[in-house]
Scaffold this active site. Sequence first.
Site, PDB file in Angstrom:
ATOM      1  N   SER A  79      -1.261  12.999 -15.996  1.00 22.74           N
ATOM      2  CA  SER A  79      -2.589  13.128 -16.591  1.00 22.74           C
ATOM      3  C   SER A  79      -2.680  14.447 -17.334  1.00 22.74           C
ATOM      4  O   SER A  79      -1.943  15.401 -17.026  1.00 22.74           O
ATOM      5  CB  SER A  79      -3.674  13.075 -15.505  1.00 22.74           C
TER       6      SER A  79
ATOM      7  N   TYR B 235      -8.064  16.072  -7.459  1.00 22.09           N
ATOM      8  CA  TYR B 235      -7.311  15.317  -8.460  1.00 22.09           C
ATOM      9  C   TYR B 235      -6.396  16.193  -9.329  1.00 22.09           C
ATOM     10  O   TYR B 235      -5.196  15.904  -9.442  1.00 22.09           O
ATOM     11  CB  TYR B 235      -8.268  14.504  -9.331  1.00 22.09           C
TER      12      TYR B 235
ATOM     13  N   ASP C  58       0.879  -1.165   0.000  1.00 28.28           N
ATOM     14  CA  ASP C  58       0.000   0.000   0.000  1.00 28.28           C
ATOM     15  C   ASP C  58       0.918   1.217   0.000  1.00 28.28           C
ATOM     16  O   ASP C  58       1.607   1.480   0.991  1.00 28.28           O
ATOM     17  CB  ASP C  58      -0.882  -0.015   1.253  1.00 28.28           C
TER      18      ASP C  58
ATOM     19  N   LYS D 280      -2.194  16.136  -9.660  1.00 31.38           N
ATOM     20  CA  LYS D 280      -1.490  15.886 -10.917  1.00 31.38           C
ATOM     21  C   LYS D 280      -0.630  17.084 -11.341  1.00 31.38           C
ATOM     22  O   LYS D 280       0.426  16.909 -11.946  1.00 31.38           O
ATOM     23  CB  LYS D 280      -2.486  15.508 -12.007  1.00 31.38           C
TER      24      LYS D 280
END
Length: 285
Positions: free
Chosen positions: A175, A195, A94, A199
């Site tokens: 991304s 998000y 993890d 990124k």
Amino acid sequence: MAANGKNGSNDNNENTPASPPPSVRLDIADRMKRWHGKVAVVTGASGAIGGAIAIELVKAGMIVCALSRRRDKVEKLRVSLFDVAGSLNYVECDITVEDDIKYAFGWIENTFGGVDMLVNNAGIITKCLLTEKNNTRDLYKTMETNIIGLSLCTRESVKSMKARDVKGHIINVNSIFGHKVHQAVPGTRPLNGMYPASKYAVTAITECIRQELVYLGTGCKVTSISPGLVEGDILSTNTSKDNEIVNYMPKLKPEDVAEAVLYAITTPDNVQIHELIIKPMGEFL
């Protein structure tokens, strides 16, 4: 006086075109030979993009260590590989837990000798708004996975590469949202949340890593690969349920991103692909 052999041959072949110079470029299969038998760590290998990357690296003869919490998905991927030159190995990890990361990289070092390539692919996206109540856990989870986990895996990889004087490569699967925040349709719920911020951080981190690798004199490379929407990835699957228009947007295939990775890691020693943005034809993000 008779002409010598060289000059005499010119009389007979003066109209023959000169042979083209040998190509200085080889195809990717040949250029991947430098990575044969080397060790690659791929995080998030149980996902669509990570799985596609892992498959291509195994086919090229690499020893791939898939860091994931999902043994079943990695094992399914492994048993689907037949007659390949490399191997796929599941390593439970993890990446939001530092002790897991240290243990995983320690196991890889003891088992295979160290890390030659790192593909930071693991990432998450949550549906919470930045201004939404009770969103603290989601905010931390995004940053811990997309930024801190990436940074810790990079730290351990560079440590291994530097100790063995290996000219390795770090791939950050970024991304399109690391370069542009998607405009929400007026009146609809924004889907960005934390998000894009995470990124954008990856974009900055990639440059910071590049500068540090130069400072350390490692000879290692780092590349950020920023795809648009990809079939089966977290961005497509998580947002399509809340924004129907996503279902109609053109998408890349996971294999497209994997091929971009192969391109980045097979450049000559004096060439570094720092940032590669990939969009599907007709994208309107």
